[in-house]
Design an enzyme around this catalytic site. Structure first.
Site, PDB file in Angstrom:
ATOM      1  N   ALA A 179       0.868  -1.181   0.000  1.00  0.00           N
ATOM      2  CA  ALA A 179       0.000   0.000   0.000  1.00  0.00           C
ATOM      3  C   ALA A 179       0.902   1.227   0.000  1.00  0.00           C
ATOM      4  CB  ALA A 179      -0.891  -0.013   1.227  1.00  0.00           C
TER       5      ALA A 179
ATOM      6  N   GLY B 241       0.935  -5.071   1.224  1.00  0.00           N
ATOM      7  CA  GLY B 241      -0.338  -5.203   0.507  1.00  0.00           C
ATOM      8  C   GLY B 241      -0.185  -5.844  -0.864  1.00  0.00           C
TER       9      GLY B 241
ATOM     10  N   GLU C 129      -0.254  -9.442  -0.115  1.00  0.00           N
ATOM     11  CA  GLU C 129      -1.632  -9.784   0.283  1.00  0.00           C
ATOM     12  C   GLU C 129      -2.570  -9.801  -0.931  1.00  0.00           C
ATOM     13  OE1 GLU C 129      -1.552  -6.613   3.185  1.00  0.00           O
ATOM     14  OE2 GLU C 129      -1.929  -8.058   4.801  1.00  0.00           O
TER      15      GLU C 129
ATOM     16  N   GLU D  32       5.606  -4.957   7.053  1.00  0.00           N
ATOM     17  CA  GLU D  32       4.892  -3.910   7.803  1.00  0.00           C
ATOM     18  C   GLU D  32       5.523  -3.636   9.146  1.00  0.00           C
ATOM     19  OE1 GLU D  32       3.469  -6.349   6.117  1.00  0.00           O
ATOM     20  OE2 GLU D  32       1.694  -5.645   5.023  1.00  0.00           O
TER      21      GLU D  32
END
Ligand code: DAK
Length: 274
Positions: free
Chosen positions: A81, A125, A128, A148
């Site tokens: 992200a 992300g 993911e 993260e």
């Protein structure tokens, strides 16, 4: 397959795509969605995620599309992200706006198979997102990770759950607690990716695989997806029960008659998706 053989349709919202590229290869019923923020290593910002939602919606409801590929650039599937977009947000903002959740999870709602074709970084992300697809084909230079923890946060889009189911507790703890990256060979050994191919072959292999699936009977494809996904949500007995009912339901389709008759006649089946 030559590039010139691929027909690329304009899409309804084609003009609005600034962060992804949507190609519809209508001659083989395959769509390719390419993340397109090269300067940010395809970091997934809100605009990109919204466009991804539109494209998936479009492909999932398009009768000419039977399989979808999500991919990025050679250097990055997606480096996570967008950290620059997230940095200043506070709890009430992300909670109240349900930060990028709606379109982010759209991929898990697709009834059509979605293949992640991953080269380069698939981090946070990005990893993911790849795991939310039905399976991953990786190039030899792919690198997966949930870094993260280095940002003072934790995975926020299923990383702790899907990675653990894919590679087991010990490796998932290792990856999420250290933030280290896993190369393509380790990812294949660990069961995170279905197969690894040379970088130069990634697009071709992904399209070939999607084309193979797109040529099958659509009801069978949807039922297999539904049954395998159920394996993550239910007990073995209930999962097998669902599979049995779906198996029985196949006998209500013309495609079952055609598939079996074609075998007996020693010819290729002509599925009608009904
Ligand atoms: N966000 C924003 N920009 C990024 C970025 C990212 N994730 N990753 C890279 N970039 C930008 C860099 O800032 C740089 O921009 P400029 O400085 O040129 O303007 C450009 O891309 C090139 O990056 P580098 O110069 O760093 O390139 P290197 O080859 O040296 O390094 C790298 C590549 C991938 C190792 C490095 O860029 C890196 O460590 N990137 C960050 C990886 C990361 O920490 N990812 C996790 C982010 S947190 C949720 C959904 C999703 C999420 C959470 C919730 N919900 C649905 C609620 C996900 C969270 C995350 O992913």
């Amino acid at each position: 397959m030559s590039q010139t053989a691929l027909k690329i349709d304009a899409t309804k919202r084609g003009d609005a795509y600034n962060n992804i590229i949507l190609e519809k290869l209508t001659d083989i019923n395959v769509a390719v969605i390419t993340f397109n923020r090269p300067a940010a290593l395809n970091a997934l910002n809100a605009a990109l995620v919204t466009e991804l939602g539109w494209a998936l919606e479009d492909c999932d409801s398009d009768d000419k599309i039977d399989a979808i590929i999500l991919t990025g650039s050679e250097k990055a599937f997606a480096a996570g992200a967008d950290i620059k977009e997230m940095q200043a947000k506070n709890f009430s903002t992300v909670y109240l706006e349900d930060y990028i959740t709606k379109d982010w999870e759209r991929v898990t709602k697709c009834r059509k198979p979605v293949i992640a074709a991953v080269s380069g970084f698939a981090l946070g992300g990005g990893c993911e997102m790849a795991m939310m697809c039905d399976f991953i084909i990786a190039a030899e230079n792919a690198k997966f990770g949930q870094p993260e923890i280095n940002l003072g946060i934790i995975p926020g889009s299923g990383g702790t759950q899907r990675l653990t189911r894919a590679i087991g507790k010990s490796k998932a703890m290792d990856m999420c607690l250290t933030g280290r990256m896993m190369d393509a060979a380790e990812a294949e050994r660990s069961g995170l990716v279905a197969r690894v191919v040379p970088l130069a072959e990634l697009r071709k292999e992904a399209i070939k695989t999607a084309q193979t699936i797109a040529a099958k009977s659509r009801p069978s494809v949807y039922m297999i997806k539904e049954a395998i996904n159920k394996a993550f949500e239910t007990s073995l007995a209930e999962g097998v029960h669902l599979e049995r009912r779906l198996f029985h339901a196949c006998f209500a389709t013309d495609d079952q008659k055609e598939g079996m008759q074609a075998f007996i006649d020693k010819r290729k089946p002509e599925f009608k998706n009904q």
